[in-house]
Design a protein around this motif. Structure first.
Motif, short mmCIF file in Angstrom:
data_model
loop_
_atom_site.label_atom_id
_atom_site.label_comp_id
_atom_site.label_asym_id
_atom_site.label_seq_id
_atom_site.Cartn_x
_atom_site.Cartn_y
_atom_site.Cartn_z
N ASP A 28 42.52 43.70 28.49
CA ASP A 28 43.43 43.39 27.50
C ASP A 28 44.82 43.41 28.13
O ASP A 28 45.87 43.21 27.18
N GLY A 29 45.14 43.53 29.32
CA GLY A 29 46.36 43.85 29.74
C GLY A 29 47.06 45.13 29.71
O GLY A 29 48.14 45.20 30.17
N ASN A 30 46.28 45.98 29.15
CA ASN A 30 46.83 47.31 28.84
C ASN A 30 46.36 48.44 29.68
O ASN A 30 46.81 49.59 29.77
N ASP A 62 44.20 29.41 34.43
CA ASP A 62 43.82 29.95 35.55
C ASP A 62 42.61 30.75 35.32
O ASP A 62 41.92 31.05 34.30
N PRO A 63 41.68 31.02 36.60
CA PRO A 63 40.43 31.49 36.68
C PRO A 63 40.51 32.95 36.00
O PRO A 63 41.46 33.68 36.48
N LEU A 64 39.32 33.37 35.48
CA LEU A 64 39.36 34.66 34.90
C LEU A 64 38.82 35.55 35.74
O LEU A 64 39.07 37.03 35.79
N ILE A 65 38.43 34.94 37.07
CA ILE A 65 37.73 35.96 38.12
C ILE A 65 37.93 35.55 39.28
O ILE A 65 38.04 34.45 39.73
N THR A 66 38.32 36.58 40.41
CA THR A 66 38.76 36.34 41.88
C THR A 66 37.52 37.16 42.60
O THR A 66 37.26 37.93 42.32
N ILE A 67 37.01 36.43 43.42
CA ILE A 67 35.70 37.00 44.10
C ILE A 67 36.51 37.14 45.77
O ILE A 67 36.98 36.20 46.41
N ALA A 68 36.33 38.24 46.15
CA ALA A 68 36.83 38.45 47.67
C ALA A 68 35.87 39.24 48.25
O ALA A 68 35.39 40.45 47.81
N SER A 69 35.40 38.85 49.48
CA SER A 69 34.38 39.37 50.14
C SER A 69 34.52 39.65 51.79
O SER A 69 34.98 38.63 52.47
N VAL A 105 48.91 38.72 40.63
CA VAL A 105 49.12 39.94 39.67
C VAL A 105 48.80 39.18 38.44
O VAL A 105 49.37 38.28 37.88
N ASP A 106 47.61 39.79 37.98
CA ASP A 106 46.96 39.27 36.57
C ASP A 106 46.28 40.24 35.76
O ASP A 106 45.05 40.36 35.91
N THR A 107 46.82 40.92 34.89
CA THR A 107 46.26 42.28 34.40
C THR A 107 45.09 41.74 33.32
O THR A 107 44.42 42.78 32.75
N PRO A 131 46.29 49.76 44.70
CA PRO A 131 47.43 48.62 44.40
C PRO A 131 46.63 47.43 43.94
O PRO A 131 47.05 46.64 43.07
N LEU A 132 45.17 47.26 44.34
CA LEU A 132 44.56 45.87 43.97
C LEU A 132 44.09 46.33 42.47
O LEU A 132 44.04 45.32 41.66
N MET A 133 43.89 47.44 42.09
CA MET A 133 43.50 47.84 40.60
C MET A 133 44.55 47.50 39.70
O MET A 133 44.35 46.98 38.42
N LYS A 134 46.03 47.75 40.35
CA LYS A 134 47.03 47.56 39.46
C LYS A 134 46.99 46.02 39.27
O LYS A 134 48.01 45.54 38.36
N LYS A 135 46.47 45.17 40.20
CA LYS A 135 47.14 43.78 40.22
C LYS A 135 45.84 42.98 39.00
O LYS A 135 46.09 41.95 38.97
N CYS A 136 44.81 43.65 38.44
CA CYS A 136 44.07 43.13 37.71
C CYS A 136 43.54 44.03 36.42
O CYS A 136 44.07 45.25 36.55
N GLY A 137 42.64 43.68 35.44
CA GLY A 137 42.49 44.34 34.33
C GLY A 137 41.15 45.19 34.84
O GLY A 137 41.03 46.22 34.52
#
Lengths: 303, 271
Positions: free
Chosen positions: B24-26, B77-84, B137-139, B170-176
């Protein structure tokens, strides 16, 4: 023994509400039962006191807790920067302030063993209580900078803390504790861990040098603390006298009265004075008239 | 197994797999997925991606199909990013296309292809900051990160604390919501990490422990203790993580399922 003069539940409530003098409170947890609920007990019990400022130093928690007066994200700070940031929120040791300060460190595992004692001593001050969280199951990477015999972070904190609170899950009768521990070592968390009802082992070091131990069952939902085990009594029963067994053994009294026990508890043991480090380590040597002192022999110099 | 009733996957008390309160961005939260070599998490990652893109894990559901019930997000924008670090973009494209999820429905950060060639000789902080730069960055969004612990072996001198503090936080801070997928194979067949002095094992276990303490929920995939079975692949256990109390209105619903993976489908059964 020591336990006789304290009500365990009242002592625990005094610790939670910061009314018991304890500059450093160590909270020990594992992935099976983290100390989040324990922190909430401190917040709940001290919430009636409006003069408490809570400074939250976070290495792990991203979301600022609602109860934190000040929140320091320490994950991106160097140690010196963290100390200077923290000092801006806290009174100096010489300063006289009315309220109390609670500094929560979540968690101190991220401060290296080499810098740990320096960090604690550089920010310690009257009116400030440190509630330091330490994860027991997070293996310590020993860099051996202070030598192989230097104590581990756990040992250092255990020595420095006046109060130690260790949280553990409450196991049901059907669960084999050994199986659970074996699974946890593989990071397989069984169901029912991190519950709002858990076991808490309290170790409180008294000024006399004795420490008293109790085990409680804590319910974080209802904030009820029930004494589970008085570990001092168990210890007393194992090690100490049984008054009935001592009767009629001799013509004089072998047992100890309650008054005598209380007096014995209050005796400050001689080694405690040696731990105050007031006298330093000087060698005091006075020459006597018969002493033979050779100025040219370097090994002869007693200083 | 055929006589048992199939179950739907639920993680949170609001009957959701990924609660709407998480992105929810919070807040910035984490879910940890642990697995072994015998219980690869591909189906579970697919189901989580499906939940974010289509609204529910239709591939696991007993009574729905994506075509009838899918509700794609109206966001551009896509709701999800996959990084592997272990699979390339083609692997996910192929898997997700079977679930009717197109390339435009998610963003792919390929950290697998030529990672060593591209980063050889670079200082460790530069490599980490370059990887972080690949994420926006997209919370309100979710990031799935596969096997970041591999960086402990790929980047010389990188410690578990640096990986946690410089990269994961830092990655946690970039997303919800950050979903970290990590392997626990190292501890599964070896001696417990408490009794080892091997620095690699200690570093890996310190990292896994750090992730567990940060997580709201832990999804553990493990093989059957009794060995192989034709009708069961393994068990999925959902438990509370170290940060379980960060959302007062929802809680993790602890549960354990047996699962069976056959060809392209996975079925969940209550244990």
């Amino acid at each position: 023994m020591a336990s006789s003069s304290y009500n365990p539940s009242i002592l625990l409530k005094r610790i939670f509400s910061l009314n018991e003098t304890s500059p450093l409170i160590l909270s020990l947890d594992t992935i099976a039962q983290t100390s989040k609920n324990l922190l909430n007990e401190f917040v709940y019990c001290s919430s009636t006191n409006k003069d408490i400022t809570i400074v939250y130093i976070s290495f792990e928690t991203i979301n600022r807790p609602s109860y934190a007066t000040n929140f320091i994200d320490a994950s991106s700070l160097k140690l010196q920067d963290l100390i200077s940031t923290l000092r801006t929120y806290l009174p100096s040791p010489q300063e006289k302030v009315a309220g109390k300060f609670l500094v929560i460190i979540d968690s101190i595992n991220y401060i290296s063993n080499t810098n740990l004692s320096q960090f604690i001593s550089s920010i310690a001050s009257p009116n400030i209580t440190f509630l330091v969280n330490f994860h027991k199951d997070m293996p310590e990477l020993n860099d051996n900078e202070n030598g192989i015999h230097y104590p581990s972070s756990f040992e250092l904190l255990h020595f420095m803390a006046a109060t130690i609170l260790e949280v553990e899950p409450q196991f049901s009768d059907t669960v084999e504790e050994e199986d659970v521990r074996s699974n946890l070592s593989k990071f397989i968390i069984p169901k029912g861990m991190n519950n709002s009802t858990y076991m808490l082992t309290l170790t409180n070091k008294r000024k006399s040098g004795r420490s008293i131990n109790y085990q409680f069952t804590i319910n974080s939902d209802t904030h009820e603390y029930e004494i589970f085990k008085d570990m001092n009594e168990i210890e007393d029963n194992v090690n100490n006298e049984n008054p009935e067994a001592l009767q009629d053994l001799a013509t004089f009294n072998l047992s100890t009265s309650a008054k005598q026990k209380k007096a014995k508890d209050q005796v400050e043991l001689p080694f405690l004075e040696a731990q105050s480090f007031n006298t330093g380590g000087a060698i005091v040597y006075e020459f006597e008239k018969d002493d033979d002192y050779d100025e040219e022999d370097p090994y002869e110099d007693p200083f | 197994m055929s006589g048992l009733q199939r179950q739907d996957l639920i993680l949170f008390s609001d009957q959701s797999v990924i609660s709407s309160q998480l992105c929810d961005g919070n807040s910035n939260d984490m879910i940890l997925v642990t697995h072994t070599a015998a219980t690869l998490p591909t189906w579970l990652v697919n189901a989580l991606v499906e939940t974010k893109v289509l609204g529910a894990p239709f591939s696991l559901k007993t009574d729905s199909t994506p075509s009838s019930n899918a509700q794609k997000s109206s966001r551009n924008d896509p709701l999800i990013t996959i990084a592997s670090f272990v699979h390339n973009a083609d692997y996910f494209d192929k898997n997700l296309s079977k679930l009717k999820i197109g390339k435009n429905d998610y963003k792919m950060v390929d950290l697998f292809t030529d990672f060593v060639v591209n980063n050889i000789g670079k200082p460790k902080d530069k490599i980490i900051s370059d990887i972080l730069g690949s994420f926006l960055v997209d919370t309100g969004s979710t990031i799935v990160l596969e096997q970041p612990e591999i960086l402990l072996s790929l980047i010389e001198g990188l410690t578990s604390d640096e990986l946690s503090l410089w990269f994961i936080t830092p990655l946690m801070k970039k997303c919800g919501l950050l979903i970290v997928v990590t392997s626990t194979e190292l501890y599964f067949n070896n001696t417990p990490y408490e009794s080892t002095q091997d620095k690699n094992i200690l570093d890996h276990s310190r990292f896994t422990a750090a992730c567990t303490y940060k997580s709201l929920a832990v999804l553990n995939l493990k093989p059957l203790e009794t060995g192989r079975a034709k009708d069961v692949t393994g068990t999925l256990r959902i438990t509370r993580g170290g940060a379980h109390d960060s959302h007062p209105n929802i809680h993790v619903v602890e549960n354990e399922f047996l699962y069976l993976t056959q060809k392209d489908s996975t079925k969940l059964f209550y244990r």
